[in-house]
Design a protein around this motif. Structure first.
Motif, PDB file in Angstrom:
ATOM      1  N   VAL A  28       0.833  -1.206   0.000  1.00 56.72           N
ATOM      2  CA  VAL A  28       0.000   0.000   0.000  1.00 56.72           C
ATOM      3  C   VAL A  28       0.867   1.254   0.000  1.00 56.72           C
ATOM      4  CG1 VAL A  28      -1.381   1.377   1.617  1.00 56.72           C
ATOM      5  CG2 VAL A  28      -2.138  -0.921   0.980  1.00 56.72           C
ATOM      6  N   LEU A  29       1.953   1.232   0.794  1.00 52.24           N
ATOM      7  CA  LEU A  29       2.830   2.396   0.916  1.00 52.24           C
ATOM      8  C   LEU A  29       3.764   2.560  -0.280  1.00 52.24           C
ATOM      9  CD1 LEU A  29       3.662   2.208   4.720  1.00 52.24           C
ATOM     10  CD2 LEU A  29       2.175   3.854   3.546  1.00 52.24           C
ATOM     11  N   ILE A  30       3.717   1.619  -1.197  1.00 52.27           N
ATOM     12  CA  ILE A  30       4.473   1.749  -2.445  1.00 52.27           C
ATOM     13  C   ILE A  30       3.532   2.094  -3.607  1.00 52.27           C
ATOM     14  CG2 ILE A  30       5.844   0.509  -4.164  1.00 52.27           C
ATOM     15  CD1 ILE A  30       7.030  -1.124  -1.854  1.00 52.27           C
ATOM     16  N   VAL A  31       2.460   1.318  -3.724  1.00 51.51           N
ATOM     17  CA  VAL A  31       1.565   1.447  -4.878  1.00 51.51           C
ATOM     18  C   VAL A  31       0.801   2.764  -4.876  1.00 51.51           C
ATOM     19  CG1 VAL A  31      -0.483   0.499  -6.014  1.00 51.51           C
ATOM     20  CG2 VAL A  31       1.328  -1.040  -5.182  1.00 51.51           C
ATOM     21  N   PHE A  32       0.158   3.097  -3.755  1.00 54.34           N
ATOM     22  CA  PHE A  32      -0.687   4.288  -3.756  1.00 54.34           C
ATOM     23  C   PHE A  32       0.102   5.602  -3.825  1.00 54.34           C
ATOM     24  CE2 PHE A  32      -3.915   1.289  -2.002  1.00 54.34           C
ATOM     25  CZ  PHE A  32      -4.812   1.410  -3.055  1.00 54.34           C
ATOM     26  N   PRO A  33       1.225   5.737  -3.110  1.00 51.96           N
ATOM     27  CA  PRO A  33       2.010   6.963  -3.307  1.00 51.96           C
ATOM     28  C   PRO A  33       2.506   7.116  -4.745  1.00 51.96           C
ATOM     29  CG  PRO A  33       2.637   5.931  -1.248  1.00 51.96           C
ATOM     30  CD  PRO A  33       1.731   4.960  -1.950  1.00 51.96           C
ATOM     31  N   ALA A  34       2.861   5.990  -5.385  1.00 55.24           N
ATOM     32  CA  ALA A  34       3.286   6.067  -6.786  1.00 55.24           C
ATOM     33  C   ALA A  34       2.127   6.507  -7.671  1.00 55.24           C
ATOM     34  CB  ALA A  34       3.819   4.708  -7.239  1.00 55.24           C
ATOM     35  N   TRP A  35       0.944   5.963  -7.410  1.00 56.99           N
ATOM     36  CA  TRP A  35      -0.261   6.340  -8.161  1.00 56.99           C
ATOM     37  C   TRP A  35      -0.556   7.819  -7.945  1.00 56.99           C
ATOM     38  CZ3 TRP A  35      -5.290   2.868  -7.862  1.00 56.99           C
ATOM     39  CH2 TRP A  35      -6.241   3.357  -8.766  1.00 56.99           C
ATOM     40  N   GLU A  36      -0.472   8.275  -6.695  1.00 56.31           N
ATOM     41  CA  GLU A  36      -0.712   9.681  -6.389  1.00 56.31           C
ATOM     42  C   GLU A  36       0.294  10.592  -7.092  1.00 56.31           C
ATOM     43  OE1 GLU A  36      -2.565   9.285  -1.855  1.00 56.31           O
ATOM     44  OE2 GLU A  36      -0.394   9.443  -2.144  1.00 56.31           O
ATOM     45  N   SER A  37       1.523  10.124  -7.229  1.00 52.08           N
ATOM     46  CA  SER A  37       2.553  10.925  -7.893  1.00 52.08           C
ATOM     47  C   SER A  37       2.284  11.051  -9.388  1.00 52.08           C
ATOM     48  CB  SER A  37       3.935  10.296  -7.676  1.00 52.08           C
ATOM     49  OG  SER A  37       4.289  10.297  -6.311  1.00 52.08           O
ATOM     50  N   CYS A  38       1.827   9.956  -9.975  1.00 54.21           N
ATOM     51  CA  CYS A  38       1.582   9.952 -11.426  1.00 54.21           C
ATOM     52  C   CYS A  38       0.281  10.663 -11.802  1.00 54.21           C
ATOM     53  CB  CYS A  38       1.554   8.515 -11.938  1.00 54.21           C
ATOM     54  SG  CYS A  38       3.120   7.640 -11.805  1.00 54.21           S
ATOM     55  N   HIS A  39      -0.759  10.439 -10.992  1.00 58.16           N
ATOM     56  CA  HIS A  39      -2.074  11.003 -11.325  1.00 58.16           C
ATOM     57  C   HIS A  39      -2.777  11.498 -10.059  1.00 58.16           C
ATOM     58  CE1 HIS A  39      -1.801   9.533 -15.442  1.00 58.16           C
ATOM     59  NE2 HIS A  39      -1.441   8.353 -14.961  1.00 58.16           N
ATOM     60  N   PRO A  40      -2.287  12.569  -9.439  1.00 54.74           N
ATOM     61  CA  PRO A  40      -2.959  13.076  -8.228  1.00 54.74           C
ATOM     62  C   PRO A  40      -4.324  13.664  -8.565  1.00 54.74           C
ATOM     63  CG  PRO A  40      -1.282  14.614  -8.958  1.00 54.74           C
ATOM     64  CD  PRO A  40      -1.124  13.390  -9.820  1.00 54.74           C
ATOM     65  N   PHE A  41      -5.290  13.407  -7.697  1.00 55.46           N
ATOM     66  CA  PHE A  41      -6.628  13.962  -7.898  1.00 55.46           C
ATOM     67  C   PHE A  41      -6.647  15.445  -7.549  1.00 55.46           C
ATOM     68  CE2 PHE A  41     -11.096  14.759  -6.953  1.00 55.46           C
ATOM     69  CZ  PHE A  41     -11.729  14.105  -7.995  1.00 55.46           C
ATOM     70  N   PHE A  42      -6.043  15.788  -6.397  1.00 59.31           N
ATOM     71  CA  PHE A  42      -5.869  17.182  -5.989  1.00 59.31           C
ATOM     72  C   PHE A  42      -4.387  17.531  -6.041  1.00 59.31           C
ATOM     73  CE2 PHE A  42      -9.708  15.986  -3.425  1.00 59.31           C
ATOM     74  CZ  PHE A  42     -10.602  16.896  -3.981  1.00 59.31           C
ATOM     75  N   ARG A  43      -4.090  18.779  -6.353  1.00 61.64           N
ATOM     76  CA  ARG A  43      -2.712  19.254  -6.347  1.00 61.64           C
ATOM     77  C   ARG A  43      -2.447  19.918  -4.992  1.00 61.64           C
ATOM     78  NH1 ARG A  43       0.309  17.227 -10.685  1.00 61.64           N
ATOM     79  NH2 ARG A  43      -1.162  16.923 -12.422  1.00 61.64           N
ATOM     80  N   PHE A  44      -2.117  19.090  -4.002  1.00 63.57           N
ATOM     81  CA  PHE A  44      -1.962  19.589  -2.647  1.00 63.57           C
ATOM     82  C   PHE A  44      -0.592  20.205  -2.365  1.00 63.57           C
ATOM     83  CE2 PHE A  44      -5.202  16.222  -1.276  1.00 63.57           C
ATOM     84  CZ  PHE A  44      -6.214  17.150  -1.082  1.00 63.57           C
ATOM     85  N   PHE A  45       0.453  19.629  -2.927  1.00 62.90           N
ATOM     86  CA  PHE A  45       1.797  19.922  -2.455  1.00 62.90           C
ATOM     87  C   PHE A  45       2.614  20.732  -3.465  1.00 62.90           C
ATOM     88  CE2 PHE A  45       0.414  15.872  -0.559  1.00 62.90           C
ATOM     89  CZ  PHE A  45       0.401  16.259   0.783  1.00 62.90           C
TER      90      PHE A  45
END
Length: 276
Positions: A20-37
């Motif tokens: 989970v701590l590998i797959v989802f952060p990678a997914w968030e990096s490639c296609h974030p829903f919100f631009r938080f950071f």
């Protein structure tokens, strides 16, 4: 059908958490829903702070409660007192019923956290994250963890749930909760089909809205049917319009580890409007 041993389930859950701590952060990096950071650094600081809270909760649970859960489950089995021991379900039926009952309990507990003032003071730390991503799935106040873990002792005994069934539920819960907290979108057609059964990102974004009527909805953790049954299901036609966080608690001082730990004792006029 045999339930995997507790040792195997613990290993699987550990592997799933790493995944989970590998797959989802990678997914968030490639296609974030919100631009938080604004930068990798700010995202990393946010991520690390939430994981520290998750580790504190895990240590408290492991040191003080796991053995008590085992005792409660074993005493229920040995006495035949628990609800599920009053039935003649096969192994697979007992397991399925246990998972459903645990998920119903989790729904009720989550809803209570929004309705009972003292519980909300702890739970609002979870909602105070203005940048919800997969790390938010680990962001729970140690006080909330202690209370929920203690309440599980009588729940396991009264329902007749085996410790392996609890471990299996925790495995599934961890994966689904990480999925619907992640800063991702799966597209409306897929989300619509998934939420017939499961809590989805579109559902849970509404739950983390700053609008109280939306915060007080979508309490389910795995099965979305509980929100439909108990009238707490709510959607936004445009999830991208949801403003994430909790009014009055988005300031930087509430996002540090000390700030998060102090949240139950802190007072904010805007946020106190929500406090029952």
């Amino acid at each position: 059908m045999l339930i995997p041993s507790l040792d195997h389930l613990v290993l699987i859950r550990t592997a799933a958490t790493v995944g989970v701590l590998i797959v989802f952060p990678a997914w968030e990096s490639c296609h974030p829903f919100f631009r938080f950071f604004e930068s990798i650094r700010t995202r990393s600081v946010h991520f690390a702070g939430n994981l520290v809270m998750g580790m504190l909760g895990a240590v408290l649970t492991g040191v003080f409660f796991v053995s008590l859960w085992v005792v409660a489950a074993e005493r229920s089995a040995n006495s035949g007192f628990g609800l599920l021991y009053q039935t003649e379900l096969p192994v697979w039926g007992h397991m399925a019923a246990a998972l459903v009952l645990l998920d119903l309990w989790t729904y009720g507990w989550h809803r209570a956290n929004h309705r009972v003032g003292t519980l909300w003071r702890f739970h609002r730390m979870h909602h105070s994250d203005p940048c919800m991503d997969v790390s938010t799935a680990f962001r729970f106040h140690p006080g909330e963890i202690v209370i929920s873990s203690a309440l599980r002792i009588p729940v396991l005994f009264l329902l007749g749930i085996q410790v392996q069934e609890l471990a299996l539920y925790e495995l599934l819960l961890g994966i689904v909760v990480a999925f619907h907290h992640a800063n991702i979108g799966v597209g409306d057609p897929i989300d619509r089909r998934l939420r017939v059964v499961l809590v989805t990102p579109a559902m849970h974004k509404v739950h983390h809205s700053q609008i109280q009527a939306e915060t007080d909805s979508n309490y389910a953790s795995i099965l979305s049917l509980w929100d439909r049954i108990f009238g707490s299901f709510r959607l936004r036609t445009d999830p991208a319009s949801v403003k994430i966080g909790l009014e009055g608690w988005s300031a930087a001082r509430y996002q540090t580890v000390p700030g998060m730990l102090k949240t139950p004792l802190s007072r904010s006029p805007a946020a106190e409007l929500h406090n029952p």
